[in-house]
Design a protein around this motif. Structure first.
Motif, PDB file in Angstrom:
ATOM      1  N   ALA A  40     -54.038   8.398  49.664  1.00 24.72           N
ATOM      2  CA  ALA A  40     -53.172   7.351  49.121  1.00 24.72           C
ATOM      3  C   ALA A  40     -52.951   7.549  47.622  1.00 24.72           C
ATOM      4  CB  ALA A  40     -53.780   5.977  49.389  1.00 24.72           C
ATOM      5  N   ILE A  41     -54.023   7.881  46.903  1.00 26.00           N
ATOM      6  CA  ILE A  41     -53.914   8.105  45.459  1.00 26.00           C
ATOM      7  C   ILE A  41     -53.028   9.317  45.179  1.00 26.00           C
ATOM      8  CG2 ILE A  41     -55.185   8.801  43.390  1.00 26.00           C
ATOM      9  CD1 ILE A  41     -57.535   7.121  44.432  1.00 26.00           C
ATOM     10  N   GLY A  42     -53.232  10.392  45.935  1.00 23.18           N
ATOM     11  CA  GLY A  42     -52.427  11.593  45.745  1.00 23.18           C
ATOM     12  C   GLY A  42     -50.948  11.348  45.990  1.00 23.18           C
ATOM     13  N   CYS A  43     -50.648  10.675  47.093  1.00 28.51           N
ATOM     14  CA  CYS A  43     -49.242  10.378  47.414  1.00 28.51           C
ATOM     15  C   CYS A  43     -48.607   9.506  46.342  1.00 28.51           C
ATOM     16  CB  CYS A  43     -49.156   9.684  48.773  1.00 28.51           C
ATOM     17  SG  CYS A  43     -49.521  10.760  50.179  1.00 28.51           S
ATOM     18  N   THR A  44     -49.382   8.557  45.815  1.00 27.16           N
ATOM     19  CA  THR A  44     -48.866   7.670  44.775  1.00 27.16           C
ATOM     20  C   THR A  44     -48.548   8.447  43.503  1.00 27.16           C
ATOM     21  OG1 THR A  44     -50.138   5.805  45.648  1.00 27.16           O
ATOM     22  CG2 THR A  44     -49.319   5.608  43.400  1.00 27.16           C
ATOM     23  N   PHE A  45     -49.454   9.317  43.070  1.00 27.16           N
ATOM     24  CA  PHE A  45     -49.213  10.103  41.865  1.00 27.16           C
ATOM     25  C   PHE A  45     -48.091  11.123  42.060  1.00 27.16           C
ATOM     26  CE2 PHE A  45     -53.196   8.376  40.309  1.00 27.16           C
ATOM     27  CZ  PHE A  45     -52.934   8.262  38.939  1.00 27.16           C
ATOM     28  N   LYS A 107     -58.707  18.037  46.699  1.00 19.89           N
ATOM     29  CA  LYS A 107     -57.770  18.811  47.514  1.00 19.89           C
ATOM     30  C   LYS A 107     -56.910  17.894  48.375  1.00 19.89           C
ATOM     31  CE  LYS A 107     -60.221  23.213  47.797  1.00 19.89           C
ATOM     32  NZ  LYS A 107     -60.847  24.215  48.702  1.00 19.89           N
ATOM     33  N   ILE A 108     -57.526  16.848  48.911  1.00 19.12           N
ATOM     34  CA  ILE A 108     -56.772  15.897  49.731  1.00 19.12           C
ATOM     35  C   ILE A 108     -55.717  15.203  48.884  1.00 19.12           C
ATOM     36  CG2 ILE A 108     -56.933  13.723  51.002  1.00 19.12           C
ATOM     37  CD1 ILE A 108     -59.681  14.652  51.988  1.00 19.12           C
ATOM     38  N   ALA A 109     -56.109  14.761  47.692  1.00 20.16           N
ATOM     39  CA  ALA A 109     -55.170  14.090  46.799  1.00 20.16           C
ATOM     40  C   ALA A 109     -54.075  15.047  46.340  1.00 20.16           C
ATOM     41  CB  ALA A 109     -55.917  13.530  45.590  1.00 20.16           C
ATOM     42  N   GLN A 110     -54.457  16.281  46.053  1.00 22.23           N
ATOM     43  CA  GLN A 110     -53.480  17.288  45.613  1.00 22.23           C
ATOM     44  C   GLN A 110     -52.432  17.539  46.691  1.00 22.23           C
ATOM     45  OE1 GLN A 110     -54.813  21.463  45.289  1.00 22.23           O
ATOM     46  NE2 GLN A 110     -53.996  21.450  43.212  1.00 22.23           N
ATOM     47  N   ARG A 111     -52.889  17.642  47.933  1.00 22.13           N
ATOM     48  CA  ARG A 111     -51.966  17.860  49.046  1.00 22.13           C
ATOM     49  C   ARG A 111     -51.018  16.669  49.202  1.00 22.13           C
ATOM     50  NH1 ARG A 111     -55.517  18.326  52.862  1.00 22.13           N
ATOM     51  NH2 ARG A 111     -55.978  20.512  52.429  1.00 22.13           N
ATOM     52  N   GLY A 112     -51.545  15.462  49.047  1.00 21.94           N
ATOM     53  CA  GLY A 112     -50.713  14.271  49.135  1.00 21.94           C
ATOM     54  C   GLY A 112     -49.672  14.218  48.035  1.00 21.94           C
ATOM     55  N   ALA A 113     -50.079  14.612  46.819  1.00 23.79           N
ATOM     56  CA  ALA A 113     -49.132  14.622  45.702  1.00 23.79           C
ATOM     57  C   ALA A 113     -48.006  15.610  45.958  1.00 23.79           C
ATOM     58  CB  ALA A 113     -49.863  14.969  44.406  1.00 23.79           C
TER      59      ALA A 113
END
Length: 204
Positions: A40-45, A107-113
């Motif tokens: 969620a944080i990654g997608c938001t950023f 890595k999870i956040a990076q992928r989401g971003a």
């Protein structure tokens, strides 16, 4: 001043299932709450570059430059198809498995971003969404765009966290059935592939 109309519009937009929502759900049911939060944080950023582009007027350039739009678009298509493959693989990053190795939250956040950064339609979307809610004062337009964008990001994070928590709470029940896990993996893979194909046919 943030209007109620803008809040309602933003909430509806955030709730609508898209690549970010699907990704957060996939990580929540695949690896639990911490992974859902990171997603969620990654997608938001991943929204930040598009909000900046809309605020600075770069979205208009993206809209008028067919070559630039196509480059970013097909990078996004390739990435979505990669995520579909990861969902299908038994040991993939998005697969559901009781023995799944926990990935790093970064890595999870990076992928989401990357999911949002590689979607060129977002810049154009924000360029169309935000201006109708501005006061019309040229002196404050930049500040207002930043404020509206910040509110949109907060709403995105909250709604994605709700989606992710829901998926993580259902995880233990899902892990009890190998058949359900297999079909969920196939379903998420199909959704990512479909989103990738839809993006491939998007026009600037």
């Amino acid at each position: 001043m943030i209007s109620l109309q803008f809040l309602l519009t933003a909430i509806v937009v955030c709730i609508a299932p898209g690549t970010g929502v699907i990704y957060t759900l996939a990580l929540g049911r695949g690896q639990g709450r911490r992974a859902a939060v990171a997603a969620a944080i990654g997608c938001t950023f991943g929204i930040v570059p598009h909000l900046a582009a809309a605020t600075l007027g770069l979205a208009a350039l993206l809209h008028t430059s067919a070559l630039l739009f196509q480059i970013v678009k097909f990078a996004g298509v390739a990435y979505l198809l990669y995520l579909a493959w990861q969902a299908l693989k038994a040991d993939g990053a998005l697969a559901v498995s009781g023995q799944a190795t926990q990935q790093s939250m970064f890595k999870i956040a990076q992928r989401g971003a990357l999911i949002n950064i590689l979607n060129p339609k977002l810049s154009i979307f924000f360029l169309a969404l935000l201006p109708p809610f501005l006061s019309g004062n040229p002196a404050t337009v930049t500040i207002e765009m930043i404020l509206l964008g910040a509110v949109f990001m907060v709403l995105t994070l909250i709604i994605f966290l709700v989606y992710g928590m829901f998926a993580s709470f259902a995880r233990n029940w899902l892990l009890q059935s190998a058949v359900i896990m297999r079909w969920l993996n196939r379903s998420f893979a199909a959704v990512f592939a479909a989103l990738g194909l839809r993006l491939a046919f998007e026009k600037a």
